[in-house]
Design a protein around this motif. Structure first.
Motif, mmCIF file in Angstrom:
data_model
loop_
_atom_site.group_PDB
_atom_site.id
_atom_site.type_symbol
_atom_site.label_atom_id
_atom_site.label_comp_id
_atom_site.label_asym_id
_atom_site.label_seq_id
_atom_site.Cartn_x
_atom_site.Cartn_y
_atom_site.Cartn_z
ATOM 1 N N ALA A 218 1.057 -1.131 -0.057
ATOM 2 C CA ALA A 218 0.097 0.128 0.084
ATOM 3 C C ALA A 218 0.725 1.137 0.038
ATOM 4 N N TRP B 82 -1.413 4.141 -1.717
ATOM 5 C CA TRP B 82 -2.662 4.053 -1.097
ATOM 6 C C TRP B 82 -2.663 4.794 0.180
ATOM 7 N N SER B 83 -3.709 5.376 0.614
ATOM 8 C CA SER B 83 -3.984 6.071 1.987
ATOM 9 C C SER B 83 -4.021 5.114 3.005
ATOM 10 N N ARG C 31 -12.474 4.216 -5.561
ATOM 11 C CA ARG C 31 -11.797 3.408 -4.695
ATOM 12 C C ARG C 31 -11.183 4.215 -3.498
ATOM 13 N N TRP D 280 -9.337 4.038 -1.124
ATOM 14 C CA TRP D 280 -8.075 3.968 -0.793
ATOM 15 C C TRP D 280 -6.899 4.217 -1.648
ATOM 16 N N THR D 281 -7.362 4.372 -2.821
ATOM 17 C CA THR D 281 -6.157 4.716 -3.828
ATOM 18 C C THR D 281 -5.792 6.253 -3.750
#
Length: 131
Positions: free
Chosen positions: A33, A38-39, A72, A74-75
């Motif tokens: 991640a 990603w966050s 999304r 998380w991206t």
């Protein structure tokens, strides 16, 4: 494998890479991640449900429409944390760079790990000076 084994050159870069590759292939890994920006690391259920929701919406849109992609979250890149290093940390990191990436004195410096003591003090890794 301990950090001190790597610093003492008991482990080659190839061996370290072979240990790292499985971590990078795991989509639930925080290392992966961080590398892809990603966050946060989404759980498998969140990834699946996002895909299912996207398929459902696209199935109801009708023919000839442009495919919709579900966001999304998380991206989104994690916010940058401002980092301030103390002078002691700067010296320790410079010493570590000398040990890892080599200088004319790297072979002489390798057994001396006092400069990096405290940089890797975590219960999982132990103290590199005593390992």
């Amino acid at each position: 494998m301990t950090v001190s084994a790597f610093l003492r050159r008991e482990v080659s870069w190839a061996e370290a890479w072979d240990l790292t590759v499985p971590i990078l292939r795991d989509p639930d890994s925080h290392v992966t991640a961080a590398l892809v920006g990603w966050s946060y690391v989404p759980g498998p259920m969140q990834r699946v449900m996002t895909d299912v929701f996207e398929m459902y919406v696209n199935a109801k849109r009708g023919r000839g429409t442009i495919r919709w992609e579900a966001p999304r979250p998380w991206t989104r890149a994690a916010p940058k944390q401002p980092g301030r290093l103390s002078e002691e940390d700067r010296v320790a990191r410079a010493r570590l760079n000398e040990l890892l990436f080599g200088t004319p004195d790297a072979d002489r410096l390798a057994p001396d790990l006092d400069a990096v003591r405290g940089v890797f003090d975590t219960p999982e890794m132990g103290d590199p000076a005593t390992d």
